[in-house]
Design a protein around this motif. Structure first.
Motif, PDB file in Angstrom:
ATOM      1  N   ASP A  94       4.681 -34.741 118.804  1.00 24.28           N
ATOM      2  CA  ASP A  94       4.694 -33.397 119.392  1.00 24.28           C
ATOM      3  C   ASP A  94       3.493 -33.142 120.295  1.00 24.28           C
ATOM      4  O   ASP A  94       3.394 -32.083 120.916  1.00 24.28           O
ATOM      5  CB  ASP A  94       4.690 -32.334 118.287  1.00 24.28           C
ATOM      6  CG  ASP A  94       5.974 -32.282 117.491  1.00 24.28           C
ATOM      7  OD1 ASP A  94       6.905 -33.031 117.822  1.00 24.28           O
ATOM      8  OD2 ASP A  94       6.052 -31.489 116.529  1.00 24.28           O
ATOM      9  N   ASP A 105       3.123 -25.159 117.495  1.00 19.87           N
ATOM     10  CA  ASP A 105       4.050 -26.177 116.999  1.00 19.87           C
ATOM     11  C   ASP A 105       4.562 -25.760 115.620  1.00 19.87           C
ATOM     12  O   ASP A 105       3.771 -25.637 114.673  1.00 19.87           O
ATOM     13  CB  ASP A 105       3.341 -27.526 116.905  1.00 19.87           C
ATOM     14  CG  ASP A 105       4.280 -28.675 116.541  1.00 19.87           C
ATOM     15  OD1 ASP A 105       5.436 -28.398 116.143  1.00 19.87           O
ATOM     16  OD2 ASP A 105       3.864 -29.833 116.645  1.00 19.87           O
ATOM     17  N   ARG A 107       5.903 -27.433 113.507  1.00 19.63           N
ATOM     18  CA  ARG A 107       5.698 -28.513 112.533  1.00 19.63           C
ATOM     19  C   ARG A 107       4.216 -28.780 112.271  1.00 19.63           C
ATOM     20  O   ARG A 107       3.879 -29.757 111.604  1.00 19.63           O
ATOM     21  CB  ARG A 107       6.382 -29.784 113.019  1.00 19.63           C
ATOM     22  CG  ARG A 107       7.895 -29.651 113.177  1.00 19.63           C
ATOM     23  CD  ARG A 107       8.574 -31.003 113.144  1.00 19.63           C
ATOM     24  NE  ARG A 107       8.095 -31.892 114.210  1.00 19.63           N
ATOM     25  CZ  ARG A 107       8.221 -33.215 114.193  1.00 19.63           C
ATOM     26  NH1 ARG A 107       8.781 -33.814 113.145  1.00 19.63           N
ATOM     27  NH2 ARG A 107       7.794 -33.947 115.204  1.00 19.63           N
ATOM     28  N   ARG A 108       3.351 -27.921 112.785  1.00 18.48           N
ATOM     29  CA  ARG A 108       1.918 -28.107 112.561  1.00 18.48           C
ATOM     30  C   ARG A 108       1.608 -28.007 111.068  1.00 18.48           C
ATOM     31  O   ARG A 108       2.295 -27.329 110.297  1.00 18.48           O
ATOM     32  CB  ARG A 108       1.119 -27.043 113.308  1.00 18.48           C
ATOM     33  CG  ARG A 108       1.237 -25.660 112.690  1.00 18.48           C
ATOM     34  CD  ARG A 108       0.481 -24.606 113.472  1.00 18.48           C
ATOM     35  NE  ARG A 108       0.487 -23.332 112.778  1.00 18.48           N
ATOM     36  CZ  ARG A 108       1.450 -22.430 112.832  1.00 18.48           C
ATOM     37  NH1 ARG A 108       2.522 -22.656 113.582  1.00 18.48           N
ATOM     38  NH2 ARG A 108       1.372 -21.291 112.158  1.00 18.48           N
ATOM     39  N   ARG A 109       0.551 -28.692 110.668  1.00 20.48           N
ATOM     40  CA  ARG A 109       0.017 -28.590 109.313  1.00 20.48           C
ATOM     41  C   ARG A 109      -1.439 -28.145 109.429  1.00 20.48           C
ATOM     42  O   ARG A 109      -2.139 -28.535 110.377  1.00 20.48           O
ATOM     43  CB  ARG A 109       0.116 -29.936 108.587  1.00 20.48           C
ATOM     44  CG  ARG A 109       1.534 -30.474 108.500  1.00 20.48           C
ATOM     45  CD  ARG A 109       1.532 -31.950 108.112  1.00 20.48           C
ATOM     46  NE  ARG A 109       1.123 -32.125 106.728  1.00 20.48           N
ATOM     47  CZ  ARG A 109       0.651 -33.275 106.230  1.00 20.48           C
ATOM     48  NH1 ARG A 109       0.480 -34.331 107.030  1.00 20.48           N
ATOM     49  NH2 ARG A 109       0.314 -33.377 104.969  1.00 20.48           N
ATOM     50  N   ASP A 114      -2.182 -26.522 103.821  1.00 22.37           N
ATOM     51  CA  ASP A 114      -1.143 -27.421 103.338  1.00 22.37           C
ATOM     52  C   ASP A 114      -1.567 -27.996 101.978  1.00 22.37           C
ATOM     53  O   ASP A 114      -2.585 -28.699 101.882  1.00 22.37           O
ATOM     54  CB  ASP A 114      -0.942 -28.552 104.348  1.00 22.37           C
ATOM     55  CG  ASP A 114       0.244 -29.447 104.025  1.00 22.37           C
ATOM     56  OD1 ASP A 114       0.518 -29.660 102.826  1.00 22.37           O
ATOM     57  OD2 ASP A 114       0.886 -29.947 104.964  1.00 22.37           O
TER      58      ASP A 114
END
Length: 353
Positions: A94, A105, A107-109, A114
């Protein structure tokens, strides 16, 4: 290795974990110190639902490289280098699509958020090399633990468009509000007002160059107008995030003014919509930062400056983490940032209290 782990809501313990292991593209960071963020406090109390028992939190950090994965360039990431870590992890696939806006994003962590990532409340932890920022040697390496909150503030100032010559109100004079004061002044604001109920935090903001307001028993918008010749401020930054503080921020700006919401105290707010629409104000949100802004904050701290000393109130050993988190959850009347220090970094550094 030692780590401060959230054992249950309202309790952390100092525990022993397996040593951090570097994947091919990872760097192992040996933690010097990590700041306690407001979101860590809310995670400790269970207020925000963004931390779960069993995880190791922490994302405002400074350390040194203690090891690298097989695919990491040793010249770019030399063992022993002073570093900080950008907590926003974007999948490699990404990276191009979200370059310059990594925080968008889906899908970011986030390191420290997290629960699957052992984060910076540990002696050592593994992170992607792309998230490691190598720093110059600093007179006080603890200043580098301030880079993350300063990046939050810089992004808020960029989002709301603070420009040279403008007046700014910051609602909330805690660590993020204090960082916003410095970021607004760095952007060229000629005057920064801060509304903060706690005297110790007002004193810090005043030392940073702000015009402070005690909001007890007064109307903040009226006081702001009184101090700005009846006009109000050009820009307001809400570093608290409640319905009342957003209302104060909105009403304190000039017609057509701009407001940034960076505080996250409450997940839902009520809003006087007419103050936005009929008076043509702009309300923007701000969360974390793009990688370029994090790098900007790192360069800022790398320039050095005693002003950053004012942003650190206390440095404690990890054995005191539960005590300190409980105190911070009980009262916000702590002047500035509290750091958990895992190891001294300089021969002349004082031991953690």
């Amino acid at each position: 290795m030692r780590a401060v782990r959230l054992e249950e809501i309202g309790r952390v313990d100092l525990v022993d974990l397996d040593e951090a292991v570097a994947a091919p593209g990872d760097v192992i960071v040996q933690t010097i110190a990590t700041g306690i963020c407001g979101s860590d406090i809310h995670g400790y109390t269970g207020e925000n639902g963004r931390r779960i028992p069993g995880q190791v939190m922490g994302h405002e950090t400074v350390g040194r490289i203690s090891g690298i994965g097989a695919a990491v360039d040793a010249d770019r990431f030399p063992v022993g280098a002073l570093v900080t870590v950008n907590p926003v992890i974007v999948p490699v696939e990404d990276a191009d699509r979200y370059a310059g806006r990594e925080q968008h994003d889906p899908r970011r962590r986030i390191i420290g958020v997290d629960p699957t990532i052992v984060s910076a409340f540990a002696e050592r932890y593994a992170v992607p090399a792309a998230n490691v920022v190598v720093l110059p040697e600093l007179d006080n390496p603890l200043h580098a633990a301030l880079i993350e909150p300063l990046a939050v503030a810089l992004h808020a100032v960029h989002r709301v468009g603070v420009a040279p010559g403008q007046t700014v109100l910051v609602v909330g004079g805690g660590p993020i509000g204090q960082s916003c004061v410095l970021a607004a002044l760095r952007a060229g604001a000629t005057r920064v007002l801060v509304s903060e109920p706690h005297a110790a935090r007002r004193a810090v903001c005043a030392a940073l160059g702000a015009d402070v307001i005690d909001p007890a028993g007064i109307s903040i918008p009226e006081v702001v107008r009184g101090r700005t010749g009846g006009q109000g401020v050009d820009v307001a930054i809400d570093a608290v995030g409640t319905s009342a503080t957003v209302s104060d921020a909105v009403q304190s700006t000039v017609l057509g003014g701009r407001v940034c919401l960076v505080g996250m105290a409450h997940p839902e707010l009520s809003l006087d919509a007419y103050r936005i629409s009929t008076e043509e104000r702009v309300l923007v949100g701000s969360f974390t930062y793009p990688a370029k802004t994090f790098a900007e904050a790192a360069r800022w701290v790398g320039e050095g400056g005693e002003v950053f000393d004012a942003l650190i109130s206390e440095v404690v050993a990890p054995e005191r983490a539960d005590e300190v988190l409980a105190r911070l959850a009980r009262t916000p009347d702590v002047p500035a940032k509290v750091l958990i220090r895992f190891s001294p970094d300089r021969a002349d550094a004082e031991g953690a209290s």
